[in-house]
Design an enzyme around this catalytic site. Structure first.
Site, mmCIF file in Angstrom:
data_model
loop_
_atom_site.group_PDB
_atom_site.id
_atom_site.type_symbol
_atom_site.label_atom_id
_atom_site.label_comp_id
_atom_site.label_asym_id
_atom_site.label_seq_id
_atom_site.Cartn_x
_atom_site.Cartn_y
_atom_site.Cartn_z
ATOM 1 N N ASN A 1 0.842 -1.190 0.000
ATOM 2 C CA ASN A 1 0.000 0.000 0.000
ATOM 3 C C ASN A 1 0.881 1.244 0.000
ATOM 4 O O ASN A 1 2.109 1.146 -0.046
ATOM 5 C CB ASN A 1 -0.953 -0.015 1.209
ATOM 6 C CG ASN A 1 -0.207 -0.113 2.523
ATOM 7 O OD1 ASN A 1 0.512 0.797 2.918
ATOM 8 N ND2 ASN A 1 -0.364 -1.248 3.210
ATOM 9 N N ASP B 1 -4.401 -6.536 4.776
ATOM 10 C CA ASP B 1 -5.462 -7.376 5.329
ATOM 11 C C ASP B 1 -5.356 -8.819 4.844
ATOM 12 O O ASP B 1 -5.758 -9.745 5.540
ATOM 13 C CB ASP B 1 -6.834 -6.823 4.951
ATOM 14 C CG ASP B 1 -7.122 -5.491 5.624
ATOM 15 O OD1 ASP B 1 -6.690 -5.311 6.779
ATOM 16 O OD2 ASP B 1 -7.773 -4.642 5.000
ATOM 17 N N PHE C 1 -4.864 3.289 14.847
ATOM 18 C CA PHE C 1 -5.023 4.313 13.819
ATOM 19 C C PHE C 1 -6.008 3.795 12.780
ATOM 20 O O PHE C 1 -6.085 2.600 12.519
ATOM 21 C CB PHE C 1 -3.684 4.640 13.151
ATOM 22 C CG PHE C 1 -2.887 5.692 13.868
ATOM 23 C CD1 PHE C 1 -2.660 6.925 13.291
ATOM 24 C CD2 PHE C 1 -2.379 5.444 15.137
ATOM 25 C CE1 PHE C 1 -1.934 7.897 13.956
ATOM 26 C CE2 PHE C 1 -1.655 6.403 15.815
ATOM 27 C CZ PHE C 1 -1.436 7.637 15.217
ATOM 28 N N LYS D 1 -11.883 -3.764 18.671
ATOM 29 C CA LYS D 1 -10.519 -4.232 18.938
ATOM 30 C C LYS D 1 -10.057 -3.933 20.358
ATOM 31 O O LYS D 1 -8.889 -4.135 20.694
ATOM 32 C CB LYS D 1 -9.559 -3.614 17.916
ATOM 33 C CG LYS D 1 -9.897 -4.024 16.482
ATOM 34 C CD LYS D 1 -8.784 -3.716 15.512
ATOM 35 C CE LYS D 1 -9.138 -4.214 14.115
ATOM 36 N NZ LYS D 1 -8.019 -4.069 13.162
#
Length: 430
Positions: free
Chosen positions: A233, A303, A347, A365
């Protein structure tokens, strides 16, 4: 197919303090030709430069070239009969404000990691008190080799900073990571090194995070498809590196788990390089096992990864290609469930419904705090020097969200450290 990793933004080199001395080590490799240009660029930026060449380097470029460009004799021998008392390596070690090895071959990296002192360069590295910065350059397959990565981790563990190589076409015909960054990029990293140095290293650690150990993840991960391709990314790692500096300046001991980025390690920060999501999880668990107070997850973790990594380069087979991807481990969620759970900061980079998604991630989470930015804006986030964030806290703190308006990432990082304290990080019952 792999997403391109953005290169370092390279402003024109600005004049630096002329008193700063750069000792440039040049090892064997075709990238040695870039080092000749590097000498000139460093001189243009106001640095004093002296050069050490290994025997391998001299097979690619002559010492006379570097002597002409630096205006200084080039050093090639461990015991120089012309040096005072024959101890030229000690004189060079004391002279340097920074030792820069560019290019650093796989062989040189291995010998430095092993603590060798069998030539002038390795001996100077052992004898100097100056920081050491190395810029690896090698074939893409060599760069990926686990032995090379182990040696690089050893260097990082001992405080030697490693510059991530660039990707692209290589002299051997391969395409991949392993290219030495351009001389202008390295000059910027050298200038940043001196900019980041504290004015007085003898001052005791103090500040709002004094006594804390902060672990920060930064940059992208790379998930291999075959020996030359990967999925990644656009994360530059700038936000995580800025946070490492801010936490250091606040008195914390900082461990930085860095994906593949071309950023110099902040002074006083321990850096551990990782590549894949599974690498990052292992490094994170090891850091938390050893004990940390705060875990800040800025890394943009892939991911998914390829179910099977092809042993050979995937050849073009038609108009379409089907790849099977499997889910990567959720690093933040795993660390939040750790037996030695630290204060957890996440984040989120979103393009829509920012607050809704951020609060959902915060709860799902089991985080203590989350910082979210809207990357659809285009003027902040990935590769940018600026950011703007909204910070949300766990309900148990009873705190309102904090809006951080657009500013340089270093300013944002300092504000985020203040948010940590606002959330009660100094209260051990977090």
């Amino acid at each position: 197919m792999p997403s391109a990793i953005p290169s370092v933004a390279v402003p024109s080199p600005q004049p630096s303090e002329p008193s700063k001395n750069i000792l440039l080590g040049v090892t064997g490799g075709i990238a040695a030709y870039k080092s000749a240009v590097l000498v000139r660029r460093l001189k243009d930026a106001g640095f004093a430069v002296r050069v050490i060449m290994t025997a391998g380097a001299q097979a690619f470029v002559t010492p006379l070239t570097f002597q002409a460009l630096s205006g200084e004799p080039v050093h090639t021998s461990l015991l120089d009969p012309e040096a005072e008392a024959g101890m030229g390596h000690i004189q060079l070690a004391r002279w340097a404000d920074l030792v820069l090895v560019a290019p650093a071959s796989a062989n040189a990296i291995a010998r430095i990691a092993a603590g060798a002192a069998d030539d002038l360069l390795t001996t100077v590295i052992l004898a100097t008190a100056a920081p050491v910065l190395i810029s690896p350059a090698m074939n893409q397959q060599m760069w990926q080799n686990s032995l090379v990565q182990r040696n690089l981790k050893t260097l990082s563990d001992y405080g030697i900073r490693v510059v991530e190589p660039n990707s692209g076409s290589q002299a051997c015909g391969d395409i991949g990571a392993g290219r030495m960054p351009e001389p202008e990029e390295l000059v910027v990293l050298v200038q940043q090194h001196f900019k980041d140095q504290p004015a007085d290293k003898s001052l005791p650690a103090s500040g709002i995070l004094a006594g804390k150990h902060v672990v920060i993840t930064a940059g992208p991960t790379r998930e291999a498809l075959d020996p030359v391709r990967y999925v990644s990314n656009h994360s530059s790692g700038k936000m995580g590196f800025a946070l490492a500096e801010a936490c250091r300046d606040a008195g914390a001991r900082v461990t930085l788990l860095a994906g593949p980025v071309s950023l110099a390690t902040p002074q006083g920060v321990t850096r551990i390089n990782v590549v894949s999501a599974r690498d990052l999880l292992a490094a994170s668990e090891q850091a938390v096992d050893a004990g940390c107070d705060v875990f800040i997850a800025t890394a943009a973790v892939a991911d998914y990864r390829a179910e099977h990594i092809a042993e050979q380069k995937i050849k073009k087979q038609g108009d379409s290609l089907t790849l099977t991807l499997v889910k990567n481990p959720d690093i933040v969620a795993s660390i939040a469930l750790h037996a030695k759970r630290p204060f957890m900061v996440g984040f989120a980079a979103e393009t829509q419904y920012m607050e809704e998604y951020a609060r959902g991630k915060l709860e799902r989470k089991q985080l203590d705090m989350i910082a979210c930015n809207d990357v659809s804006r285009g003027d902040i986030g990935f590769a940018s020097d600026d950011n703007a964030m909204t910070v949300f806290f766990s309900d148990r703190f009873g705190l309102e969200k904090v809006i951080l308006e657009k500013a340089n990432k270093h300013v944002i990082a300092t504000r985020l450290v203040e948010c940590l304290v606002q959330a009660g990080i100094n209260d051990q019952n977090h």
